[in-house]
Design a protein around this motif. Structure first.
Motif, PDB file in Angstrom:
ATOM      1  N   PHE A 183      12.113   4.375  -6.433  1.00  0.00           N
ATOM      2  CA  PHE A 183      11.595   4.986  -7.654  1.00  0.00           C
ATOM      3  C   PHE A 183      10.102   4.685  -7.823  1.00  0.00           C
ATOM      4  CE2 PHE A 183      11.318   5.276 -12.421  1.00  0.00           C
ATOM      5  CZ  PHE A 183      11.573   6.627 -12.498  1.00  0.00           C
ATOM      6  N   THR A 184       9.649   3.585  -7.244  1.00  0.00           N
ATOM      7  CA  THR A 184       8.205   3.287  -7.292  1.00  0.00           C
ATOM      8  C   THR A 184       7.462   3.939  -6.130  1.00  0.00           C
ATOM      9  OG1 THR A 184       8.245   1.267  -5.934  1.00  0.00           O
ATOM     10  CG2 THR A 184       8.745   1.007  -8.278  1.00  0.00           C
ATOM     11  N   GLY A 185       8.176   4.707  -5.297  1.00  0.00           N
ATOM     12  CA  GLY A 185       7.514   5.463  -4.241  1.00  0.00           C
ATOM     13  C   GLY A 185       7.572   4.847  -2.857  1.00  0.00           C
ATOM     14  N   HIS A 186       8.325   3.756  -2.706  1.00  0.00           N
ATOM     15  CA  HIS A 186       8.323   3.049  -1.426  1.00  0.00           C
ATOM     16  C   HIS A 186       9.694   3.027  -0.769  1.00  0.00           C
ATOM     17  CE1 HIS A 186       4.237   1.616  -1.973  1.00  0.00           C
ATOM     18  NE2 HIS A 186       4.544   1.384  -3.219  1.00  0.00           N
ATOM     19  N   LYS A 187       9.698   3.155   0.537  1.00  0.00           N
ATOM     20  CA  LYS A 187      10.940   3.114   1.292  1.00  0.00           C
ATOM     21  C   LYS A 187      11.353   1.668   1.551  1.00  0.00           C
ATOM     22  CE  LYS A 187      12.935   5.278   5.449  1.00  0.00           C
ATOM     23  NZ  LYS A 187      13.522   6.489   4.838  1.00  0.00           N
ATOM     24  N   VAL A 188      12.657   1.444   1.566  1.00  0.00           N
ATOM     25  CA  VAL A 188      13.189   0.171   2.043  1.00  0.00           C
ATOM     26  C   VAL A 188      13.584   0.385   3.505  1.00  0.00           C
ATOM     27  CG1 VAL A 188      14.951  -1.603   1.753  1.00  0.00           C
ATOM     28  CG2 VAL A 188      14.047  -0.408  -0.262  1.00  0.00           C
ATOM     29  N   LEU A 189      12.935  -0.335   4.389  1.00  0.00           N
ATOM     30  CA  LEU A 189      13.197  -0.234   5.831  1.00  0.00           C
ATOM     31  C   LEU A 189      14.209  -1.310   6.182  1.00  0.00           C
ATOM     32  CD1 LEU A 189       9.410  -0.075   6.735  1.00  0.00           C
ATOM     33  CD2 LEU A 189      10.998   1.847   6.977  1.00  0.00           C
ATOM     34  N   THR A 190      15.361  -0.916   6.683  1.00  0.00           N
ATOM     35  CA  THR A 190      16.412  -1.922   6.867  1.00  0.00           C
ATOM     36  C   THR A 190      16.528  -2.387   8.314  1.00  0.00           C
ATOM     37  OG1 THR A 190      17.997  -0.126   7.025  1.00  0.00           O
ATOM     38  CG2 THR A 190      17.809  -1.223   4.909  1.00  0.00           C
ATOM     39  N   VAL A 191      16.793  -3.683   8.442  1.00  0.00           N
ATOM     40  CA  VAL A 191      17.116  -4.264   9.747  1.00  0.00           C
ATOM     41  C   VAL A 191      18.497  -4.900   9.626  1.00  0.00           C
ATOM     42  CG1 VAL A 191      14.731  -4.663  10.478  1.00  0.00           C
ATOM     43  CG2 VAL A 191      15.921  -6.424   9.173  1.00  0.00           C
ATOM     44  N   PRO A 192      19.242  -4.923  10.719  1.00  0.00           N
ATOM     45  CA  PRO A 192      20.596  -5.489  10.661  1.00  0.00           C
ATOM     46  C   PRO A 192      20.543  -6.956  10.255  1.00  0.00           C
ATOM     47  CG  PRO A 192      20.178  -4.414  12.781  1.00  0.00           C
ATOM     48  CD  PRO A 192      18.877  -4.480  12.071  1.00  0.00           C
ATOM     49  N   VAL A 229       6.824   5.336   7.957  1.00  0.00           N
ATOM     50  CA  VAL A 229       6.490   4.346   6.935  1.00  0.00           C
ATOM     51  C   VAL A 229       6.169   3.018   7.601  1.00  0.00           C
ATOM     52  CG1 VAL A 229       7.359   3.086   4.935  1.00  0.00           C
ATOM     53  CG2 VAL A 229       7.970   5.496   5.250  1.00  0.00           C
ATOM     54  N   PHE A 230       5.010   2.480   7.306  1.00  0.00           N
ATOM     55  CA  PHE A 230       4.589   1.205   7.897  1.00  0.00           C
ATOM     56  C   PHE A 230       5.375   0.037   7.296  1.00  0.00           C
ATOM     57  CE2 PHE A 230       0.470   1.822  10.212  1.00  0.00           C
ATOM     58  CZ  PHE A 230       0.426   3.201  10.132  1.00  0.00           C
ATOM     59  N   PRO A 231       5.794  -0.900   8.132  1.00  0.00           N
ATOM     60  CA  PRO A 231       6.395  -2.122   7.586  1.00  0.00           C
ATOM     61  C   PRO A 231       5.304  -2.952   6.919  1.00  0.00           C
ATOM     62  CG  PRO A 231       6.234  -2.238  10.001  1.00  0.00           C
ATOM     63  CD  PRO A 231       5.739  -0.872   9.606  1.00  0.00           C
ATOM     64  N   GLY A 232       5.341  -3.022   5.591  1.00  0.00           N
ATOM     65  CA  GLY A 232       4.226  -3.611   4.853  1.00  0.00           C
ATOM     66  C   GLY A 232       4.492  -4.973   4.254  1.00  0.00           C
ATOM     67  N   GLN A 264       0.862  -1.172   0.000  1.00  0.00           N
ATOM     68  CA  GLN A 264       0.000   0.000   0.000  1.00  0.00           C
ATOM     69  C   GLN A 264       0.910   1.237   0.000  1.00  0.00           C
ATOM     70  OE1 GLN A 264      -3.426  -0.032  -0.166  1.00  0.00           O
ATOM     71  NE2 GLN A 264      -3.005  -2.195  -0.589  1.00  0.00           N
ATOM     72  N   PRO A 265       0.364   2.396  -0.424  1.00  0.00           N
ATOM     73  CA  PRO A 265       1.231   3.582  -0.507  1.00  0.00           C
ATOM     74  C   PRO A 265       1.902   3.961   0.817  1.00  0.00           C
ATOM     75  CG  PRO A 265      -0.874   4.012  -1.581  1.00  0.00           C
ATOM     76  CD  PRO A 265      -0.982   2.651  -0.941  1.00  0.00           C
ATOM     77  N   TYR A 266       1.270   3.650   1.937  1.00  0.00           N
ATOM     78  CA  TYR A 266       1.822   4.068   3.232  1.00  0.00           C
ATOM     79  C   TYR A 266       2.826   3.047   3.776  1.00  0.00           C
ATOM     80  CZ  TYR A 266      -2.105   1.062   4.503  1.00  0.00           C
ATOM     81  OH  TYR A 266      -2.992   0.023   4.569  1.00  0.00           O
ATOM     82  N   GLN A 267       3.110   2.038   2.987  1.00  0.00           N
ATOM     83  CA  GLN A 267       3.976   0.973   3.465  1.00  0.00           C
ATOM     84  C   GLN A 267       5.324   0.948   2.753  1.00  0.00           C
ATOM     85  OE1 GLN A 267       1.389  -2.361   2.542  1.00  0.00           O
ATOM     86  NE2 GLN A 267       0.602  -2.444   4.637  1.00  0.00           N
ATOM     87  N   GLY A 268       6.324   0.422   3.456  1.00  0.00           N
ATOM     88  CA  GLY A 268       7.621   0.124   2.872  1.00  0.00           C
ATOM     89  C   GLY A 268       7.906  -1.353   3.014  1.00  0.00           C
ATOM     90  N   VAL A 269       9.014  -1.768   2.428  1.00  0.00           N
ATOM     91  CA  VAL A 269       9.412  -3.169   2.508  1.00  0.00           C
ATOM     92  C   VAL A 269      10.566  -3.280   3.502  1.00  0.00           C
ATOM     93  CG1 VAL A 269      10.984  -2.945   0.522  1.00  0.00           C
ATOM     94  CG2 VAL A 269      10.164  -5.200   1.191  1.00  0.00           C
ATOM     95  N   VAL A 270      10.486  -4.258   4.382  1.00  0.00           N
ATOM     96  CA  VAL A 270      11.556  -4.509   5.342  1.00  0.00           C
ATOM     97  C   VAL A 270      12.578  -5.449   4.698  1.00  0.00           C
ATOM     98  CG1 VAL A 270      12.135  -5.372   7.637  1.00  0.00           C
ATOM     99  CG2 VAL A 270       9.886  -4.318   7.223  1.00  0.00           C
ATOM    100  N   ALA A 271      13.848  -5.064   4.752  1.00  0.00           N
ATOM    101  CA  ALA A 271      14.901  -5.888   4.160  1.00  0.00           C
ATOM    102  C   ALA A 271      16.145  -5.808   5.024  1.00  0.00           C
ATOM    103  CB  ALA A 271      15.218  -5.408   2.746  1.00  0.00           C
ATOM    104  N   ALA A 272      17.038  -6.772   4.832  1.00  0.00           N
ATOM    105  CA  ALA A 272      18.329  -6.719   5.501  1.00  0.00           C
ATOM    106  C   ALA A 272      19.128  -5.530   4.971  1.00  0.00           C
ATOM    107  CB  ALA A 272      19.099  -8.008   5.232  1.00  0.00           C
ATOM    108  N   THR A 273      19.977  -4.950   5.818  1.00  0.00           N
ATOM    109  CA  THR A 273      20.824  -3.842   5.347  1.00  0.00           C
ATOM    110  C   THR A 273      21.662  -4.281   4.155  1.00  0.00           C
ATOM    111  OG1 THR A 273      22.354  -4.534   7.087  1.00  0.00           O
ATOM    112  CG2 THR A 273      21.061  -2.565   7.515  1.00  0.00           C
ATOM    113  N   SER A 274      21.968  -5.569   4.088  1.00  0.00           N
ATOM    114  CA  SER A 274      22.752  -6.078   2.965  1.00  0.00           C
ATOM    115  C   SER A 274      21.878  -6.626   1.838  1.00  0.00           C
ATOM    116  CB  SER A 274      23.672  -7.196   3.465  1.00  0.00           C
ATOM    117  OG  SER A 274      22.895  -8.218   4.087  1.00  0.00           O
ATOM    118  N   GLY A 275      20.582  -6.482   1.941  1.00  0.00           N
ATOM    119  CA  GLY A 275      19.677  -7.014   0.922  1.00  0.00           C
ATOM    120  C   GLY A 275      19.891  -6.342  -0.433  1.00  0.00           C
ATOM    121  N   HIS A 276      19.662  -7.102  -1.483  1.00  0.00           N
ATOM    122  CA  HIS A 276      19.894  -6.563  -2.822  1.00  0.00           C
ATOM    123  C   HIS A 276      19.044  -5.331  -3.065  1.00  0.00           C
ATOM    124  CE1 HIS A 276      20.616  -6.884  -7.273  1.00  0.00           C
ATOM    125  NE2 HIS A 276      21.767  -7.276  -6.816  1.00  0.00           N
TER     126      HIS A 276
END
Lengths: 341, 341, 341, 341
Positions: C97-106, C134-137, C74-86
């Motif tokens: 570029f598609t409007g979403h934040k990447v939320l990083t976890v160690p 940004v919500f973890p979506g 959803q527009p209010y959400q980001g994707v949770v990924a590892a700091t080293s994630g591709h």
């Protein structure tokens, strides 16, 4: 210098400024979590006869249009609007900047016809390639339109029928809603309008406020996490009271409608004057914007003496110009116009 | 079952597959940094007579259009295209998804007229409110157009004059460029076309490749950090050799143009047949797409026997359909069509 | 020159090229509506033991990641990924570029720990201001990871528990999935993995195909109008057969897994050699990527003799480099490495 | 109930409301083309000693941040910010919504160190894959920071050196700039700050205005067609006078700085009180925000008696809370706090 340039030339209704003064040092929480905002929301629910409505205050028209449209569309959808619609032409691509196409249908005097809309959507689904096209996801109309014209209740009902048939929410831009509702030519009330769409806004900027538009989701149908998306769009203000106080005042003792009437009364007199002087009307608008076609030379001459708005070229020798009145227009200025012309 | 459905029904020219086999186990670096890609670029520079050209390979048409347009526009700009342009209609809003509006001008048989374009842009700058509108930032045309028609050299010159006068880069979508260049009706060569625009692409997907479009910036004018933006758009493939090998083959010994001719020869024969049978042409296309107007019942009947493409409703009782040939169309299938009709 | 640069240095498995040749002149409809694609989808459903799965073929990894993530959030959400994630590091901002934040976890050795994820999300909801954040979506992990490590079945179960508790779909990037599944260290099967997430893909580009990733929505949960959004992202190819044929071959007679084993066998031997020669391992990877820490001078020396990949600076004097094997690595090249070192 | 919740709890300085009243019925053009706005711009140019500065008024902080950042970055670039930066955490993804990544560097007490920044950028360009990564395109810092700390003149100079070396414009978020500039701990003046960055803003919302931030491009370096992009972002208001009048008042007779001092005086007294009472400071802030670490139970108790802000969990048993003063804080309320504690 006389000015009929637009309906946002002055500041705010004096009662608003008075309320600013009276409440100024009260401490409130931010972002709309203040008692003035709560009170304003409740008064608007009452005025709309929508006890379950979600009401949210934003700052200006383009901001409101893009925030509403982007938060109600799916990514594969665009918004259907008149070719002359504000979102189609005069918002610097704000809708597209959020990733969505504006799908245009021809307009007549600023209005979309229900049958034209129906045909447009039916044609879309009849196209074998529609999966490669932008889906019509919601419909945007203005009441009154950019040309000052009004949808009748019957016309709104027909448009809303089409919208419901194709599951497209109907969004009514009411930047000048006050001037529409109090026009003698208007046969739809605020509560009726609220029933005939999925979201609309009550314009403040052009009707007595310094800024502000009251967005109404009539049936509690505000998108989930709307507040977060408002923030994301940069549409949130810290001192939500700025908007709350203004709408609280405007919806106390019917003030919004009372002051809107002045725009109509003065506009009627402007029309009378222009008719007497033999001006050619571009179309017949029953609200606060009056469009006339003049020779380019005439326009140049007028521009030296008063402020009016250029709208568009009519042909190589003629220009469409606009005289605009508002809640703040003084009848003495209108009579000065008569004297001048 | 006979098929004249489109020009991407078969796989690839056999020489391409042969090259895949021959080079398969050679190890190369990724992302286009391989010798096949380098060789293909050099051959294209030679074919275009543009020694300084930047050449870049992308996978498909919509991807190429959106990547080029988004990387060449400023945020306040949109792309001007024909109302019938592929980017306007059949790309699911890919341009708008990158934040940019498609500004449409009326087309005649798929083509934009230079004077219409000139008027459109002049009107934009004549509007007192143009700062509230999307600036015309580049111009998109297709050669051949979506209706198979061709711009003459003179027409391209006139359009490019307008583009240069208003500092709008001209982008030519050449998804079917081969079929245009080898048409007897075409009076512009590849090197001439390269001089008459700022960026164009040589379509592979529809002209003998499994996939691939060769983007050419004729004067070394590729946007800065284009590679990074290609990656950002999701338009980059790891095994760049997939595209490099294909274009290297297509631009060896003139193969691209040789195989394109087959589409024209077979299309000419299809036209002849349709004319003999009394079909009504929707327009006169000199390339590989033939548009005829048939009664709906006729279309239904044909559809049972062969694959042709629905284009659009002509009226309630008639449909515009398309017969399409390609590099792979066999004359025996065309004669089978004659026999059938 | 020896090369252990990456797993996309060669073309495709020869059976794929053979299939291209055999099917080349068959006419099929475009955009994946062809029998090869249908057959490939069905074989993948069988291999995953997901009879109701939606399967869709895309071209490459970044493209797949951004298309999946943008269409599932959803527009209010980001994707949770590892700091080293591709998606966090090496995709040029394609997600943003598609409007979403990447939320990083160690991450630890490329892996997210379930308890770290749980804490991250719990902290989010504990923050009084989360409506301004940004919500973890959804959650993005890679199997194997960017560092070649593997999630165990128990780890996947724990992560998926957290995802379900917070209504975040779990997305597994399987660009190298084959190399993970056939590793002796892997205790999760393809059908099990399909049950432990909401969407994943089976990488082809790095495991025997020229290009292509098979996206699997295991329970028929592909987003509505996904095809239109794929088009909008520029991720669709006209000749869908290019992808369909490749996956049809790869999922015939277990070919995908058979060829993946070669990467593991050769990687094990590379590890043995490096251990014998006293190289310091950066971490212990059980798949086809081997990371060692070498002095900068050593790296410079190696680079003259063979292709390996720079990964990152370890410190001012040391570099992390990678030796990579694949379906195409020849054991004779590995022995040549032994001889050389 | 006592409140030290934030610095936007009250309305506006009374002189602003007075100016609204006095100018209310003057007719002006819209969108900032009014004499109040012109006057305010000129006064700000004078205060900054930047005669060539472009000045533009926006409504709020997040809006300003996203509009500035998106209009100054190229598509392949992101903005570098502290992990604790407002744009990184508390703007609901507004930057990413415009298509750009926020690249974070570790912060110390809210501040970025020049050497850390230098290393971050150097590492970027040292990475062999940087073309697949988001370029550091500008640097965002806050003065004072989100933790109330201040950059010294020397620190700003060092940061700006790094920015210039890598061609990254430096953007200073001055939402609370007034409170920074009048702090005794501040060794940089407004004209000096204007020389040490490429764009900054003077916050009004938190320093005496109802809303409004004055963006300054010190050397006439406002992006081309900025107004159009402001409109596109939904950041433009029709009655630009609302912002113009406020800043005109604030920059008359040094009012902005005079009223800012009250926040510092009262904050100093709050600190004194908290120190006396044995509170543990989270860090030493020289401006109007005071952060202390309290036991959770203590926080719960305080919350019943007064409004303070939750900032973050310190550990399972402790919470970081904030006491905030402003231009409007009354010393009698501070003394009431002393009495209460």
């Amino acid at each position: 210098m006389l000015s009929f340039e637009n309906d946002y030339s002055e500041g705010a209704h004096e009662k608003i400024l008075q309320a600013f003064l009276e409440t100024n040092m009260e401490k409130t929480s931010g972002y709309g979590n203040d008692p003035f905002t709560e009170s304003a929301k409740e008064k608007i629910r009452t005025a709309c006869e929508c006890p379950d409505a979600d009401v949210y205050f934003l700052t200006g028209g383009t901001q409101t249009n893009k925030t509403i449209i982007a938060t109600m569309l799916q990514p594969y959808q665009g918004v259907v609007a008149a070719t002359s619609g504000h979102v189609s032409v005069h918002e610097a691509g704000a809708i597209e900047f959020t990733g969505h196409k504006v799908l245009t249908v021809p307009a007549e005097e600023g209005k979309i016809r229900a049958d034209v809309l129906q045909q447009f959507v039916a044609d879309f689904y009849a196209d074998g390639n529609y999966e490669h096209m932008v889906f019509p996801g919601m419909v945007y109309i203005s009441q009154p339109t950019e040309y000052g014209t009004l949808y009748s209740k019957a016309e709104l009902e027909q448009i809303y029928e089409v919208c419901k048939a194709y599951e497209m929410p109907l969004f009514i831009d009411g930047a000048r809603l006050g001037y529409g509702l109090v026009s003698p030519a208007c046969d739809v009330t605020l509560p009726e309008l609220a029933k005939l769409c999925d979201v609309f806004y009550i314009g403040g900027t052009k009707v007595g406020a310094l800024c502000g538009e009251a967005v109404v989701f009539p049936r509690g149908n505000m998108p989930k996490h709307f507040v977060t998306m408002v923030k994301q769009h940069g549409s949130m203000i810290a001192k939500g009271r700025l908007l709350g106080i203004q709408f609280d005042v405007l919806f106390t003792d019917n003030l919004y409608f009372e002051i809107a009437k002045n725009a109509i009364t003065t506009a009627e007199r402007v029309k009378e004057i222009l008719k007497e002087k033999g001006y050619q009307f571009y179309l017949d608008s029953p609200t606060n914007q009056i469009f006339v076609v003049v020779e380019n030379a005439k326009y140049a001459e007028l521009s030296k003496q008063m402020k009016v708005s250029f709208i568009e070229k009519a042909d190589d020798n003629h220009t469409v110009i606009r005289f605009c009145t508002s809640w703040a227009t003084k009848m003495e200025d209108v009579e000065a116009l008569a004297a001048f012309l």
